[in-house]
Design a protein around this motif. Sequence first.
Motif, PDB file in Angstrom:
ATOM      1  N   ARG A  43       0.592  31.426  -4.401  1.00 21.43           N
ATOM      2  CA  ARG A  43       1.962  31.178  -4.866  1.00 21.43           C
ATOM      3  C   ARG A  43       2.383  32.082  -6.028  1.00 21.43           C
ATOM      4  O   ARG A  43       3.499  31.986  -6.513  1.00 21.43           O
ATOM      5  N   GLU A  84      -1.847  20.944  -2.100  1.00 21.13           N
ATOM      6  CA  GLU A  84      -0.546  21.520  -1.754  1.00 21.13           C
ATOM      7  C   GLU A  84       0.595  20.627  -2.234  1.00 21.13           C
ATOM      8  O   GLU A  84       1.603  21.113  -2.749  1.00 21.13           O
ATOM      9  N   ARG A  85       0.435  19.312  -2.109  1.00 17.45           N
ATOM     10  CA  ARG A  85       1.462  18.372  -2.582  1.00 17.45           C
ATOM     11  C   ARG A  85       1.633  18.458  -4.094  1.00 17.45           C
ATOM     12  O   ARG A  85       2.753  18.396  -4.605  1.00 17.45           O
ATOM     13  N   ASP A  88       3.558  21.631  -4.682  1.00 13.44           N
ATOM     14  CA  ASP A  88       4.944  21.506  -4.223  1.00 13.44           C
ATOM     15  C   ASP A  88       5.767  20.589  -5.122  1.00 13.44           C
ATOM     16  O   ASP A  88       6.845  20.960  -5.589  1.00 13.44           O
TER      17      ASP A  88
END
Length: 102
Positions: A43, A84-85, A88
């Motif tokens: 990212r 990932e959560r 995010d």
Amino acid sequence: MIQPKYHVFICTSCRVNGQQKGFCHSKGAVDLVQRFMEEIDDRGLSDDVMITNTGCFGICEKGPVVVVYPEAVWYGNVTDDDVERIFDEHFEGGTPVKDLQI
């Protein structure tokens, strides 16, 4: 010196002598550190998110334990699928992941 937006502490059951053994370690915490680092790279957040592995937080039944500062958000029973959560919702969205908090 880099001033990250988030400093993430992940229990890897690291002992004073450098050995890693214990509950969080047995639940894959070392791999979890690697997963966080990969997500940072993917990212492009190396200036925003810093990872530090730690010794025991003393709540082994909740492990692996991940603590995020500056908000002092504690996450428990974190798995690879949760990383990932966290990125995010928390790091990019600004809202901690409620169902993972302890």
